[in-house]
Design a protein around this motif. Structure first.
Motif, short mmCIF file in Angstrom:
data_model
loop_
_atom_site.label_atom_id
_atom_site.label_comp_id
_atom_site.label_asym_id
_atom_site.label_seq_id
_atom_site.Cartn_x
_atom_site.Cartn_y
_atom_site.Cartn_z
N GLN A 67 -4.40 -2.12 8.31
CA GLN A 67 -5.48 -1.21 8.73
C GLN A 67 -6.11 -0.58 7.48
O GLN A 67 -5.65 -0.80 6.36
CB GLN A 67 -4.92 -0.07 9.59
N SER A 68 -7.15 0.23 7.71
CA SER A 68 -7.77 0.92 6.57
C SER A 68 -6.79 1.95 6.00
O SER A 68 -5.88 2.41 6.71
CB SER A 68 -9.06 1.62 7.00
N PHE A 71 19.90 -1.63 -10.08
CA PHE A 71 19.16 -0.79 -9.12
C PHE A 71 20.02 0.39 -8.67
O PHE A 71 19.53 1.51 -8.54
CB PHE A 71 18.73 -1.62 -7.89
N GLY A 104 0.80 -1.23 0.00
CA GLY A 104 0.00 0.00 0.00
C GLY A 104 0.83 1.28 0.00
O GLY A 104 0.30 2.37 0.19
N LYS A 105 2.15 1.17 -0.28
CA LYS A 105 3.02 2.35 -0.29
C LYS A 105 2.54 3.42 -1.25
O LYS A 105 2.46 4.59 -0.89
CB LYS A 105 4.44 2.00 -0.77
N SER A 106 2.27 3.00 -2.50
CA SER A 106 1.94 3.99 -3.54
C SER A 106 0.67 4.76 -3.16
O SER A 106 0.60 5.99 -3.34
CB SER A 106 1.74 3.32 -4.90
N PHE A 166 9.54 -13.70 0.24
CA PHE A 166 8.85 -12.52 0.78
C PHE A 166 8.91 -12.46 2.30
O PHE A 166 8.97 -11.38 2.88
CB PHE A 166 7.40 -12.44 0.28
N ILE A 204 9.94 -10.84 -10.36
CA ILE A 204 10.28 -10.68 -8.94
C ILE A 204 9.10 -11.13 -8.08
O ILE A 204 9.27 -11.78 -7.05
CB ILE A 204 10.71 -9.23 -8.64
N ARG A 246 10.28 3.46 -2.52
CA ARG A 246 11.47 2.61 -2.44
C ARG A 246 12.75 3.43 -2.60
O ARG A 246 12.80 4.39 -3.37
CB ARG A 246 11.48 1.48 -3.48
N PHE A 247 13.80 2.98 -1.88
CA PHE A 247 15.12 3.62 -1.97
C PHE A 247 16.15 2.58 -1.54
O PHE A 247 15.90 1.38 -1.70
CB PHE A 247 15.12 4.89 -1.10
N GLY A 270 0.13 -2.29 7.92
CA GLY A 270 -0.53 -2.05 6.63
C GLY A 270 -1.86 -2.77 6.47
O GLY A 270 -2.49 -2.68 5.42
N GLN A 319 18.10 -7.42 -2.21
CA GLN A 319 19.33 -8.03 -2.73
C GLN A 319 20.19 -8.61 -1.60
O GLN A 319 20.81 -9.65 -1.77
CB GLN A 319 20.14 -6.99 -3.54
N ARG A 347 14.28 0.46 -15.23
CA ARG A 347 13.10 -0.21 -14.64
C ARG A 347 12.47 -1.18 -15.65
O ARG A 347 12.13 -2.30 -15.32
CB ARG A 347 12.09 0.87 -14.22
N ARG A 354 19.60 4.43 -9.09
CA ARG A 354 19.62 5.27 -7.87
C ARG A 354 20.62 6.41 -7.99
O ARG A 354 20.32 7.56 -7.60
CB ARG A 354 19.96 4.36 -6.67
N1 Z5A Z 1 13.48 -3.70 -5.88
C1 Z5A Z 1 14.63 -4.36 -5.49
O1 Z5A Z 1 14.67 -5.60 -5.50
N2 Z5A Z 1 15.71 -3.61 -5.11
C2 Z5A Z 1 15.73 -2.26 -5.11
O2 Z5A Z 1 16.74 -1.62 -4.77
C3 Z5A Z 1 14.51 -1.59 -5.53
C4 Z5A Z 1 13.42 -2.35 -5.90
C5 Z5A Z 1 14.46 -0.10 -5.54
C6 Z5A Z 1 9.64 -2.83 -7.83
O3 Z5A Z 1 8.34 -3.17 -7.96
C7 Z5A Z 1 10.36 -4.14 -7.53
O4 Z5A Z 1 11.76 -3.90 -7.47
C8 Z5A Z 1 9.96 -4.66 -6.16
C9 Z5A Z 1 11.22 -4.57 -5.32
C10 Z5A Z 1 12.32 -4.50 -6.32
N3 Z5A Z 1 9.61 -6.01 -6.33
N4 Z5A Z 1 8.86 -6.69 -5.71
N5 Z5A Z 1 8.26 -7.55 -5.35
P1 Z5A Z 1 7.19 -2.16 -8.26
O5 Z5A Z 1 7.67 -0.75 -8.14
O6 Z5A Z 1 6.54 -2.57 -9.52
O7 Z5A Z 1 6.14 -2.54 -7.16
P2 Z5A Z 1 6.21 -2.46 -5.59
O8 Z5A Z 1 6.96 -1.24 -5.17
O9 Z5A Z 1 6.71 -3.74 -5.07
O10 Z5A Z 1 4.71 -2.39 -5.15
P3 Z5A Z 1 3.45 -1.82 -5.86
O11 Z5A Z 1 2.98 -2.81 -6.83
O12 Z5A Z 1 3.72 -0.44 -6.38
O13 Z5A Z 1 2.43 -1.80 -4.68
P4 Z5A Z 1 2.42 -0.85 -3.39
O14 Z5A Z 1 2.93 0.49 -3.72
O15 Z5A Z 1 3.09 -1.50 -2.26
O16 Z5A Z 1 0.89 -0.83 -3.06
P5 Z5A Z 1 -0.36 -0.04 -3.71
O17 Z5A Z 1 -0.20 0.02 -5.22
O18 Z5A Z 1 -0.61 1.21 -3.01
O19 Z5A Z 1 -1.52 -1.06 -3.31
C11 Z5A Z 1 -1.52 -2.38 -3.76
C12 Z5A Z 1 -2.95 -2.93 -3.76
O20 Z5A Z 1 -3.44 -3.02 -2.43
C13 Z5A Z 1 -3.96 -2.04 -4.53
O21 Z5A Z 1 -4.90 -2.86 -5.13
C14 Z5A Z 1 -4.60 -1.20 -3.41
O22 Z5A Z 1 -5.88 -0.79 -3.73
C15 Z5A Z 1 -4.60 -2.20 -2.26
N6 Z5A Z 1 -4.46 -1.55 -0.95
C16 Z5A Z 1 -3.72 -0.46 -0.64
N7 Z5A Z 1 -3.84 -0.16 0.67
C17 Z5A Z 1 -4.66 -1.10 1.20
C18 Z5A Z 1 -5.16 -1.33 2.52
N8 Z5A Z 1 -4.82 -0.55 3.55
N9 Z5A Z 1 -5.98 -2.37 2.70
C19 Z5A Z 1 -6.33 -3.20 1.67
N10 Z5A Z 1 -5.89 -3.02 0.39
C20 Z5A Z 1 -5.07 -1.98 0.16
#
Ligand code: Z5A
Length: 206
Positions: A188-189, A70, A14-16, A164, A156, A96-97, A186, A105, A49, A74
């Motif tokens: 929570q709402s 990566f 839920g970061k984004s 994970f 990944i 992410r950073f 994470g 890694q 990316r 950066r």
């Molecule tokens: N990576 C690495 O290995 N080394 C590095 O140095 C760096 C990165 C910088 C990047 O993936 C990949 O690169 C990542 C780590 C690696 N790989 N993995 N696994 P990315 O950028 O494509 O994706 P991500 O950063 O892993 O996550 P994301 O897909 O962007 O998701 P998110 O930001 O964590 O979550 P979100 O998009 O906000 O929410 C995800 C879903 O959950 C969405 O449907 C929301 O509606 C839902 N959501 C959000 N909040 C909630 C709550 N509170 N309850 C229920 N549902 C929710």
């Protein structure tokens, strides 16, 4: 200097969602904000990316090659986007950073920790975030959310649950006892998580 805030956690945590909401709130109270991400954030970084997420390259990356890509993204991001924005006085919210490299890694793919630490320092000139928010969910919840979002998962994401778990434990372990981190539940709402993050921002920066 602006405040440098990074967001970390396993995929789907839920970061984004939280970055977007925090950014909107900061702008509404008159702050200038750069919202950005890794890998990516610059033209070169976005190309890196694309390479890292290319399904045709599944299984072709060595752990070291992956880490170096990566870090290349950066280094470019720091020099061309992050440092100039902070110097202008903008807040930077980064999805992410360097902690992602430490955990994905290092802790999970087992590249020696000292090598990851050296490359993180090299890429960032040792500039650390002022605050790192870890949005913590279980690996089971991560897989549920990723699969719920789309039928297909990428290279990944295909890693098994134990990978994970290593990532999650890696985050919890680097956060332990370090004031730079805020670990938020994470599960929570969305609004409860956002309120906790805003409370922390107010306490630290206002
Ligand atoms: N990576 C690495 O290995 N080394 C590095 O140095 C760096 C990165 C910088 C990047 O993936 C990949 O690169 C990542 C780590 C690696 N790989 N993995 N696994 P990315 O950028 O494509 O994706 P991500 O950063 O892993 O996550 P994301 O897909 O962007 O998701 P998110 O930001 O964590 O979550 P979100 O998009 O906000 O929410 C995800 C879903 O959950 C969405 O449907 C929301 O509606 C839902 N959501 C959000 N909040 C909630 C709550 N509170 N309850 C229920 N549902 C929710």
């Amino acid at each position: 200097m602006g405040n440098f805030i990074t967001f970390e956690g396993i995929e789907g945590c839920g970061k984004s969602t939280q970055i977007q909401l925090l950014g909107e709130w900061l702008v509404s109270i008159g702050k200038r904000v750069l919202m950005t991400r890794e890998p990516g954030g610059t033209e070169l970084g976005e190309r890196i990316r694309t390479l890292l997420k290319d399904k045709c390259l599944d299984g072709h990356f060595s752990a070291k090659a992956e880490l170096l890509l990566f870090e290349a993204s950066r280094a470019q991001h720091m020099e061309k986007k992050i440092v100039p924005a902070l110097t202008r006085g903008d807040d930077v919210l980064c999805d992410r950073f360097s902690d992602s490299s430490t955990v994905y890694q290092g802790a999970a793919r087992k590249v020696p920790t000292s090598d990851v630490a050296f490359l993180n320092k090299f890429a960032t000139n040792n500039l650390m975030p002022d605050l790192t928010i870890i949005v913590d969910i279980t690996s089971e919840e991560s897989v549920r959310r990723v699969l719920g979002r789309r039928g297909q998962i990428d290279r990944i994401e295909k890693e098994n649950l134990s990978f994970f778990n290593d990532v999650r434990n890696g985050y919890l372990s680097i956060a332990k006892g370090d004031r730079r981190f805020l670990v938020v539940n994470g599960d929570q709402s969305v609004s409860d998580i956002q309120n906790e993050i805003r409370r922390e921002y107010r306490a630290r920066f206002m």
